[in-house]
Motif scaffolding. Structure first.
Motif, PDB file in Angstrom:
ATOM      1  N   LEU A 235      12.150   5.947   1.778  1.00 28.17           N
ATOM      2  CA  LEU A 235      13.263   5.877   0.847  1.00 28.17           C
ATOM      3  C   LEU A 235      13.333   7.176   0.052  1.00 28.17           C
ATOM      4  O   LEU A 235      12.294   7.720  -0.363  1.00 28.17           O
ATOM      5  CB  LEU A 235      13.115   4.687  -0.088  1.00 28.17           C
ATOM      6  CG  LEU A 235      13.160   3.294   0.563  1.00 28.17           C
ATOM      7  CD1 LEU A 235      12.861   2.222  -0.473  1.00 28.17           C
ATOM      8  CD2 LEU A 235      14.512   3.057   1.221  1.00 28.17           C
ATOM      9  N   THR A 236      14.534   7.671  -0.180  1.00 27.08           N
ATOM     10  CA  THR A 236      14.705   8.985  -0.798  1.00 27.08           C
ATOM     11  C   THR A 236      13.978   9.096  -2.127  1.00 27.08           C
ATOM     12  O   THR A 236      13.231  10.057  -2.365  1.00 27.08           O
ATOM     13  CB  THR A 236      16.198   9.288  -0.984  1.00 27.08           C
ATOM     14  OG1 THR A 236      16.835   9.293   0.293  1.00 27.08           O
ATOM     15  CG2 THR A 236      16.395  10.648  -1.648  1.00 27.08           C
ATOM     16  N   ASP A 237      14.177   8.131  -3.019  1.00 20.92           N
ATOM     17  CA  ASP A 237      13.541   8.213  -4.331  1.00 20.92           C
ATOM     18  C   ASP A 237      12.022   8.201  -4.219  1.00 20.92           C
ATOM     19  O   ASP A 237      11.319   8.908  -4.946  1.00 20.92           O
ATOM     20  CB  ASP A 237      14.003   7.059  -5.229  1.00 20.92           C
ATOM     21  CG  ASP A 237      15.435   7.231  -5.698  1.00 20.92           C
ATOM     22  OD1 ASP A 237      15.955   8.364  -5.594  1.00 20.92           O
ATOM     23  OD2 ASP A 237      16.037   6.246  -6.159  1.00 20.92           O
ATOM     24  N   ARG A 238      11.493   7.404  -3.285  1.00 21.58           N
ATOM     25  CA  ARG A 238      10.039   7.339  -3.121  1.00 21.58           C
ATOM     26  C   ARG A 238       9.490   8.671  -2.647  1.00 21.58           C
ATOM     27  O   ARG A 238       8.494   9.191  -3.179  1.00 21.58           O
ATOM     28  CB  ARG A 238       9.691   6.222  -2.128  1.00 21.58           C
ATOM     29  CG  ARG A 238       8.244   5.720  -2.213  1.00 21.58           C
ATOM     30  CD  ARG A 238       7.245   6.634  -1.524  1.00 21.58           C
ATOM     31  NE  ARG A 238       7.517   6.807  -0.111  1.00 21.58           N
ATOM     32  CZ  ARG A 238       7.004   7.796   0.622  1.00 21.58           C
ATOM     33  NH1 ARG A 238       6.241   8.727   0.083  1.00 21.58           N
ATOM     34  NH2 ARG A 238       7.314   7.881   1.896  1.00 21.58           N
ATOM     35  N   VAL A 239      10.136   9.253  -1.635  1.00 19.34           N
ATOM     36  CA  VAL A 239       9.656  10.519  -1.088  1.00 19.34           C
ATOM     37  C   VAL A 239       9.734  11.634  -2.125  1.00 19.34           C
ATOM     38  O   VAL A 239       8.803  12.441  -2.264  1.00 19.34           O
ATOM     39  CB  VAL A 239      10.446  10.907   0.180  1.00 19.34           C
ATOM     40  CG1 VAL A 239      10.064  12.306   0.651  1.00 19.34           C
ATOM     41  CG2 VAL A 239      10.205   9.897   1.293  1.00 19.34           C
ATOM     42  N   LEU A 240      10.834  11.683  -2.883  1.00 20.38           N
ATOM     43  CA  LEU A 240      11.017  12.774  -3.837  1.00 20.38           C
ATOM     44  C   LEU A 240      10.207  12.582  -5.110  1.00 20.38           C
ATOM     45  O   LEU A 240       9.750  13.560  -5.716  1.00 20.38           O
ATOM     46  CB  LEU A 240      12.503  12.923  -4.179  1.00 20.38           C
ATOM     47  CG  LEU A 240      13.423  13.318  -3.019  1.00 20.38           C
ATOM     48  CD1 LEU A 240      14.852  13.494  -3.510  1.00 20.38           C
ATOM     49  CD2 LEU A 240      12.938  14.602  -2.339  1.00 20.38           C
ATOM     50  N   ASP A 241      10.015  11.348  -5.530  1.00 19.34           N
ATOM     51  CA  ASP A 241       9.292  11.104  -6.779  1.00 19.34           C
ATOM     52  C   ASP A 241       7.787  10.991  -6.576  1.00 19.34           C
ATOM     53  O   ASP A 241       7.015  11.196  -7.518  1.00 19.34           O
ATOM     54  CB  ASP A 241       9.805   9.816  -7.447  1.00 19.34           C
ATOM     55  CG  ASP A 241      11.247   9.943  -7.900  1.00 19.34           C
ATOM     56  OD1 ASP A 241      11.716  11.091  -8.056  1.00 19.34           O
ATOM     57  OD2 ASP A 241      11.919   8.902  -8.080  1.00 19.34           O
ATOM     58  N   ASP A 242       7.362  10.668  -5.355  1.00 23.34           N
ATOM     59  CA  ASP A 242       5.930  10.527  -5.081  1.00 23.34           C
ATOM     60  C   ASP A 242       5.609  11.062  -3.695  1.00 23.34           C
ATOM     61  O   ASP A 242       5.153  10.322  -2.812  1.00 23.34           O
ATOM     62  CB  ASP A 242       5.526   9.054  -5.203  1.00 23.34           C
ATOM     63  CG  ASP A 242       4.021   8.852  -5.080  1.00 23.34           C
ATOM     64  OD1 ASP A 242       3.272   9.815  -5.361  1.00 23.34           O
ATOM     65  OD2 ASP A 242       3.596   7.746  -4.690  1.00 23.34           O
TER      66      ASP A 242
END
Length: 258
Positions: A235-242
């Motif tokens: 998921l985009t937010d997961r990859v970018l935030d963590d």
């Protein structure tokens, strides 16, 4: 994209897609699934293989291995007439440089109308009315329908290319650096336009870019490529935030040039 959409079969299912340039790997053993209405972002620095992958899917390059199944057919092995028919109806391609996706010696309305005619439309009045409607949708004054693309700014040319591609209501859009080379303010306006069109039309899309901001705004899921291979996905937010992979961490921290 919602849970109901995810329960459907993938619109596009790619397995083992590989492209070599002599001894050099363009992309290697790439797997991906894309569901109806979903936007998949693919990021990586220049030479990571993201544009090679997109070009193979679009038929601009011939893959050396793998499959890409769309509606039960492997698009990598379709006969050329079927591939052309798919490209002008069910799929659309947005080039980084709008001039590559437009006929510069044809009017704005003609550029949009040509794709309608390729899909079987024949009534001139209906074609012109639809072209005017689509110019308005991409924020181009319909009064400029008879102007040629060379009379438009770079941002307007890109919006015209989008109108040309989406006028037939495709199910899948492939975008190669859609905001590349545009001024920051023009990029922001174009991204807002793209996000609105994708959501309203329920389009599935693959967006290739080096710009983290583009995928954060547009993409539901994200794949990170390095040296022709996928090194991280989720998921985009997961990859970018963590981010878990060291290369992704470098991308997110903007160590790599944009």
């Amino acid at each position: 994209m919602n849970a109901e959409t995810m329960s459907e079969a993938p619109l596009l299912s790619v397995r083992g897609l590989t492209k070599r340039y002599g001894g050099r790997i363009g992309c290697a053993e790439v797997d991906l699934d894309l569901w109806p209405g979903e936007v998949l972002g693919i990021v990586g620095e220049s030479g990571s293989g993201k544009s090679t992958l997109l070009a193979c899917l679009a038929g601009h390059l011939e893959a050396d291995g793998g499959t890409a199944r769309y509606d039960g057919r492997d698009v990598l092995t379709l006969p050329e007439p079927e591939r052309r028919r798919l490209a002008r109806t069910d799929w659309a391609f947005v080039h980084q440089h709008a001039r590559d996706g437009l006929r510069m010696n044809v009017s704005a309305g003609g550029n949009v109308g040509e794709r309608l005619m390729a899909g079987g439309a024949r009534h001139y009045g209906d074609i012109r009315a639809t072209a005017e409607d689509w110019l308005a949708r991409v924020e181009i004054d319909p009064a400029r329908i008879d102007d040629r693309p060379s009379q438009f700014s770079g941002g307007m040319q890109q919006r015209l290319q989008i109108a040309r591609g989406l006028v037939t209501g495709p199910r899948l859009v492939l975008m190669d650096e859609p905001t590349g080379g545009l001024d920051v303010s023009v990029q922001a306006r174009l991204l807002d336009l793209l996000r609105g069109l994708v959501r309203r039309m329920g389009l599935a899309a693959i967006v290739v870019t080096h710009d983290i901001g583009v995928v954060r705004l547009l993409a539901d899921r994200l794949m990170v490529m390095k040296d022709g291979r996928v090194v991280e996905a989720g998921l985009t937010d997961r990859v970018l935030d963590d981010p878990q992979h060291g290369y992704t961490q470098l991308l997110v921290s903007s160590v790599l040039p944009t």
